[in-house]
Scaffold this active site. Structure first.
Site, PDB file in Angstrom:
ATOM      1  N   ARG A 196     -32.477 -10.688  13.257  1.00 38.55           N
ATOM      2  CA  ARG A 196     -32.930  -9.299  13.172  1.00 38.55           C
ATOM      3  C   ARG A 196     -31.723  -8.422  12.875  1.00 38.55           C
ATOM      4  O   ARG A 196     -30.604  -8.734  13.295  1.00 38.55           O
ATOM      5  CB  ARG A 196     -33.561  -8.842  14.496  1.00 38.55           C
ATOM      6  N   GLY A 241     -30.683 -22.679  18.058  1.00 36.40           N
ATOM      7  CA  GLY A 241     -29.674 -22.538  19.113  1.00 36.40           C
ATOM      8  C   GLY A 241     -28.543 -23.553  19.101  1.00 36.40           C
ATOM      9  O   GLY A 241     -27.873 -23.752  20.118  1.00 36.40           O
ATOM     10  N   SER A 242     -28.289 -24.185  17.943  1.00 34.78           N
ATOM     11  CA  SER A 242     -27.195 -25.174  17.948  1.00 34.78           C
ATOM     12  C   SER A 242     -25.825 -24.506  18.104  1.00 34.78           C
ATOM     13  O   SER A 242     -24.930 -25.054  18.744  1.00 34.78           O
ATOM     14  CB  SER A 242     -27.238 -26.064  16.693  1.00 34.78           C
ATOM     15  N   HIS A 285     -22.239 -16.134   9.953  1.00 36.89           N
ATOM     16  CA  HIS A 285     -23.096 -16.055   8.760  1.00 36.89           C
ATOM     17  C   HIS A 285     -22.787 -17.239   7.846  1.00 36.89           C
ATOM     18  O   HIS A 285     -21.613 -17.530   7.577  1.00 36.89           O
ATOM     19  CB  HIS A 285     -22.832 -14.733   8.023  1.00 36.89           C
TER      20      HIS A 285
HETATM   21  C1  GAR Z   1     -26.800 -20.802  11.441  1.00 35.26           C
HETATM   22  O1  GAR Z   1     -26.616 -21.540  10.271  1.00 35.26           O
HETATM   23  C2  GAR Z   1     -26.247 -19.397  11.279  1.00 35.26           C
HETATM   24  O2  GAR Z   1     -25.087 -19.338  10.492  1.00 35.26           O
HETATM   25  C3  GAR Z   1     -27.396 -18.714  10.592  1.00 35.26           C
HETATM   26  O3  GAR Z   1     -28.542 -19.216  11.214  1.00 35.26           O
HETATM   27  C4  GAR Z   1     -28.292 -20.542  11.665  1.00 35.26           C
HETATM   28  C5  GAR Z   1     -28.657 -20.615  13.126  1.00 35.26           C
HETATM   29  O4  GAR Z   1     -28.602 -21.922  13.601  1.00 35.26           O
HETATM   30  N1  GAR Z   1     -27.293 -17.295  10.723  1.00 35.26           N
HETATM   31  C6  GAR Z   1     -27.730 -16.447   9.811  1.00 35.26           C
HETATM   32  O5  GAR Z   1     -28.263 -16.788   8.767  1.00 35.26           O
HETATM   33  C7  GAR Z   1     -27.517 -14.992  10.156  1.00 35.26           C
HETATM   34  N2  GAR Z   1     -27.708 -14.176   9.020  1.00 35.26           N
HETATM   35  P1  GAR Z   1     -28.616 -22.232  15.150  1.00 35.26           P
HETATM   36  O6  GAR Z   1     -29.819 -21.471  15.736  1.00 35.26           O
HETATM   37  O7  GAR Z   1     -28.818 -23.710  15.230  1.00 35.26           O
HETATM   38  O8  GAR Z   1     -27.330 -21.766  15.726  1.00 35.26           O
END
Ligand code: GAR
Length: 205
Positions: free
Chosen positions: A83, A11-12, A101
């Site tokens: 998902r 969730g950052s 992404h």
């Molecule tokens: C982030 O790096 C985002 O770009 C990636 O997951 C991470 C979530 O971090 N998203 C994907 O890979 C989507 N395909 P967060 O929970 O700290 O925001």
């Protein structure tokens, strides 16, 4: 502008969005995992949360749809939501769902983007904010940020360096959508009333 954020984990990016709510309001957070750390971040900001188990995708989407029909958000942001949404679901919210992404799309849709960039000996890497359509990570690209890959980089160092840029990219992009500087009309992306054919890149990000 009222926004619903979908998360699956840390969730950052959600926190970054919550910290920058001047021109928009995060009105609900949906997670597919009870254990998602991002849920406590939402609670810190007193934003209502709903956990929807995604074991059965069709059932999960039906539940999400009921909630969204009730909330009627202007925008849905997928911030680390791991998902895949069905074509049926995304077409109900055409150009109203965006995703962040961790790659320079169209390079590396899907998972393990940092390692794949290293395996290909890329010298640059980055993140993309794009509209979500029925094809995974292939919706129209809105904005991107870049980082250089150095000889010492590992998937972990790349992920960490990119993450702080992701936060700026996502909050800037969402803010500009909220203020009407970025919008989608007649099959084109507009920025400050000009059609944009390449993803937006801001020098400070
Ligand atoms: C982030 O790096 C985002 O770009 C990636 O997951 C991470 C979530 O971090 N998203 C994907 O890979 C989507 N395909 P967060 O929970 O700290 O925001």
């Amino acid at each position: 502008m009222r926004i619903v954020v979908f998360i699956s984990g840390r969730g950052s990016n959600l926190r970054a969005l919550l910290e920058h709510q001047e021109n928009y309001t995060i009105c609900h957070v949906i997670s597919n995992r009870h254990q998602a750390a991002g849920l406590s971040i939402a609670q810190e900001y007193r934003v209502p949360t709903t956990v929807i188990s995604w074991h059965d995708g069709a059932k999960a989407e039906a539940q999400a749809l009921t909630l969204l029909n009730d909330i009627k958000p202007d925008l849905i942001v997928l911030a680390g939501f791991m998902r895949v949404l069905s074509a049926d679901f995304v077409t109900k919210f055409s150009h109203k769902i965006i995703n962040i992404h961790p790659s320079l799309l169209p390079l590396y849709p899907g998972l393990n983007t940092h390692q794949r960039a290293l395996n290909d000996q890329q010298i640059k890497h980055g993140a993309t904010v794009h509209f979500v359509d029925q094809n995974l990570d292939q919706g129209h690209r809105i904005s991107q940020c870049h980082i250089r890959i150095g000889p010492e980089d590992t998937a972990e160092t790349l992920a960490a360096r990119l993450l702080s840029k992701e936060h700026k990219l996502l909050t800037t992009t969402v803010d500009k959508i909220a203020t009407g500087q970025i919008y989608w009309q007649d099959k084109h992306l507009y920025y400050n009333n000009q059609v944009i054919t390449q993803p937006l890149v801001w020098p400070e990000i």
